[in-house]
Design an enzyme around this catalytic site. Structure first.
Site, PDB file in Angstrom:
ATOM      1  CD  GLU A   1       6.935 -22.895  39.877  1.00  0.00           C
ATOM      2  OE1 GLU A   1       7.844 -22.041  39.995  1.00  0.00           O
ATOM      3  OE2 GLU A   1       7.004 -23.836  39.089  1.00  0.00           O
TER       4      GLU A   1
ATOM      5  CG  ASP B   1      10.575 -24.442  40.954  1.00  0.00           C
ATOM      6  OD1 ASP B   1      10.586 -24.123  42.153  1.00  0.00           O
ATOM      7  OD2 ASP B   1       9.972 -25.438  40.504  1.00  0.00           O
TER       8      ASP B   1
ATOM      9  CG  ASP C   1      12.457 -24.741  36.473  1.00  0.00           C
ATOM     10  OD1 ASP C   1      11.689 -23.750  36.553  1.00  0.00           O
ATOM     11  OD2 ASP C   1      12.108 -25.886  36.784  1.00  0.00           O
TER      12      ASP C   1
ATOM     13  CG  ASP D   1       8.088 -25.535  33.551  1.00  0.00           C
ATOM     14  OD1 ASP D   1       7.956 -25.131  32.378  1.00  0.00           O
ATOM     15  OD2 ASP D   1       7.864 -26.697  33.931  1.00  0.00           O
TER      16      ASP D   1
END
Ligand code: 0RA
Length: 644
Positions: free
Chosen positions: A432, A505, A507, A509
């Site tokens: 990403e 990541d 998280d 997102d």
């Protein structure tokens, strides 16, 4: 022939010896009878027993089945059928009940037409479950009396005896078994796994009530009872989508010994979500019933659309896939002697099923369309749009095909490929963001690790038609990098990397991007997932430093454990990683990419639960907010841990 497990007590005759050999065969090769000795096999024991009771329901004699996970992880299944026959079986010279529980494949072969339908290995598994249980007790309620017999590792402890009395109106069978920990790698039952399967069984057996209770500490309870059967199944599968029309189309009938039920409803998505079953067993590879259905669907809609001038004489016919775009359907047939074909025996072979489904669906669907012109019109219009999109997609694809032929299959510019050309050794990280992509390119082991950075969120393939998908740069980059092609062009032997590792990541997102990636792979290259090539990288959540020593924690529990070990005081500085970008190349290598140290999660598909997986993807990617929240809470489900 006696072994440790089957010491033969005195006076065992030829019959008994055969039985023991049968049961011993089951213990020697449990996989042959229940698929595996993993958690899946453990849960199969329950399905074997429940399927017997469902057969009794299909014969018209049982309305309720209660399944309980007891505190000690034993299972109790009680039904209110006629009760397994307890009388003497002349041929065997013992109670029919004992025969059912001790002789391999005894089910259905006695009782004079007691069973109308039975699925392959299913419905005959009582003796298999018995052989794989340390203890099993069965009780039969009949005419005010309770008959019972108990077994240890499949061996009766005594004869079938009356052990008490009950309400003379009570009838049924109750079985409790303890799976043998010497056979199973795992003996703890998962409530949700049973819940999903039992719900499906209830959908497929209209009117039957199935209750599931967890008597362990959490005390869950669910009841499944669907008067509408597969009609309600389709409503349930479409629960997080917008239906195109409110009715569920339903066809039902009997022909040539095949009982056929079909339920259909279109929604605003672009996927075909058709599931076929034979005697309540899912047929992931379809077969004659499915091809009969598809033939009827295509023929009937084309006839209707032409007759109603929605397609002109000069215009091409709709293809099956046009009509199936955004369609959820259940095909359920019941046959006395199903024949399963194909490598995995998951495909129905009976030719009479093709004709039966075709003629029943053609006739009743034609009638339905005539009676419901508004519904007919909306399906035809959606199909015509799909037809146009298909044409546009073909053109877009031809263009890329021609281009790649000219340019010699050029790899995407952003790809940092590995130097080793043997796919077995190679892996590709889909990363990403360009900055994390940069670190990964520096960190990687150049010989075997390729890096493909993706910019931002990738296209949500649940919400786009094929022409747009083929035009998307990020998706094109992945397709060319993997080398396999997609859909009908897909060829796994061309796969350029043994592992496809999604690195995002840690998280929300990042989780969203992973899901978009998985959705794309699941819809366009499902075999990559099925064959175990797709992984999720696990970057650490925390870095802990103390006196120049460094630790990484991949979960909150692990952080707690590390802090406990090293002592929590002013000397440690704990850093919480928000993204891959916060790590330098060396840290990224050490924590997430180094094959010697990293943790990867392998993404798996449970074929038996494919209808649930489909809902999972559309729930997350669809428009409705509430189901999405639920999914995120449960989302570890389709991902299994794999430590490397
Ligand atoms: C054959 C005949 C009869 C009952 C059953 C099978 C039967 C089997 C199972 C397995 C689980 N639950 C079941 N309930 C019934 C009829 C026996 C009679 O009428 O006495």
């Amino acid at each position: 022939m006696a072994t440790e497990n089957f010491e033969t007590p005195n006076e065992y005759g030829a019959d008994q010896i055969q039985i023991l050999e049968g049961l011993e065969a089951v213990r020697k090769r449990p996989g042959m009878y229940i698929g595996s000795t993993s958690a899946r096999g453990l849960h199969h024991l329950v399905y074997e027993i429940v399927d017997n009771a469902v057969d009794e329901a299909l014969a018209g004699f049982c309305e309720n089945i209660e399944v309980t996970i007891n505190e000690d992880n034993s299972i109790t299944v009680e039904d209110d059928g006629r009760g397994i026959p307890v009388g003497m079986n002349q041929k065997a010279g013992k109670s029919a009940l004992e025969v059912v529980y001790t002789v391999l494949h005894a089910g259905g072969k006695f009782g004079g037409g007691g069973y109308k339908v039975s699925g392959g290995l299913h419905g005959v598994g009582a003796s298999v479950v018995n052989a794989l249980s340390t203890d099993l007790t069965v009780e039969v309620y009949k005419e005010g009396e309770i008959y019972s017999q108990s077994y240890k590792i499949g061996k009766p402890l005594d004869e079938v005896k009356v052990v008490g009395t009950c309400d003379p109106n009570k009838h049924g069978t109750k079985v409790t078994f303890h799976p043998d920990p010497e056979i199973f790698e795992e003996t703890v039952y998962d409530y949700d796994t049973l819940k999903q399967r039992l719900r499906e069984t209830a959908f497929l057996t209209k009117g039957l009530r199935i209750a599931l209770t967890d008597a362990r500490e959490n005390h869950h309870h669910h009841e499944f009872h669907y008067a509408g059967g597969i009609k309600e199944f389709v409503t349930y599968l479409n629960r997080s989508k917008e239906p195109l029309y409110s009715d569920v189309i339903y066809c039902e009938g009997n022909r040539d010994g095949v009982y056929v039920e079909v339920a259909i409803q279109h929604n605003d998505s672009y996927n075909d979500a058709t599931y076929s079953f034979v005697n309540n067993i899912i047929t992931p590879e379809g077969g004659t019933h499915l091809s009969g259905f598809r033939n009827a669907l295509t023929k009937t809609f084309n006839t209707y659309a032409r007759a109603n001038k929605m397609i002109k004489d000069t215009e091409p016919a709709l293809l099956g896939e046009d009509i199936r775009e955004g369609m959820t359907a259940i095909i359920s047939v019941k046959i006395e002697e199903p024949q399963f074909e194909g490598q995995t025996k998951q495909k129905l072979g009976n030719s009479e099923a093709r004709g039966a489904v075709d003629s029943i669906v053609s006739e009743q669907l034609t009638y339905f369309l005539e009676q419901n012109p508004a519904v007919a019109k909306s399906i035809c219009e959606k199909s015509l749009l799909a037809q146009r999109a298909r044409e546009a997609a073909r053109k877009a694809r031809d263009l890329t095909r021609r281009k790649t032929a000219l340019e010699g299959m050029s790899l995407p510019g952003k790809l940092a490929d590995c130097s080793d050309k043997d796919p077995k050794n190679c892996e590709i990280f889909i990363v990403e963001g360009d900055s994390a992509g940069g670190s990964a390119k520096t960190a990687r082991s150049r010989a075997t690790q390729a890096i493909l950075p993706l910019r931002g969120k990738i296209l949500n393939v649940e919400k786009a038609r094929l022409d747009k998908i083929y035009g998307n740069a990020e998706i094109k980059a992945m397709i060319t990098a993997f080398g396999t092609g997609i859909h009908e062009d897909f060829d796994i032997s061309k796969l350029r990397y043994n592992k496809i590792i999604i690195m995002t990541d840690a998280d929300v997102d990042g989780a969203h991007i992973s899901t978009l990636m998985l959705t794309f792979l699941y819809r366009f290259m499902p075999d990559l997932i099925k064959e175990g090539h797709v992984y999720l990288a696990q970057p650490p959540l925390y870095k802990i430093e103390k006196n120049k020593n460094v630790w990484y924690a991949y979960s909150d529990e692990e952080l707690g454990k590390i802090l406990k070990e090293i002592g929590r005081d002013g000397n440690n500085k704990i850093q919480r990683y928000k993204g891959l970008g916060e790590m330098d190349a060396e840290q990224l290598w050490e924590t997430t990419m180094d094959p010697e140290k990293r943790i990867l999660k392998r993404v798996m598909i449970d074929e038996e639960n494919s209808s649930e997986i489909d809902v999972t993807f559309t729930t997350l990617m669809g428009d409705k907010v509430e189901p999405r929240r639920e999914f995120i809470e449960e989302n570890a489900k389709y991902v299994q841990n794999l430590d490397i």
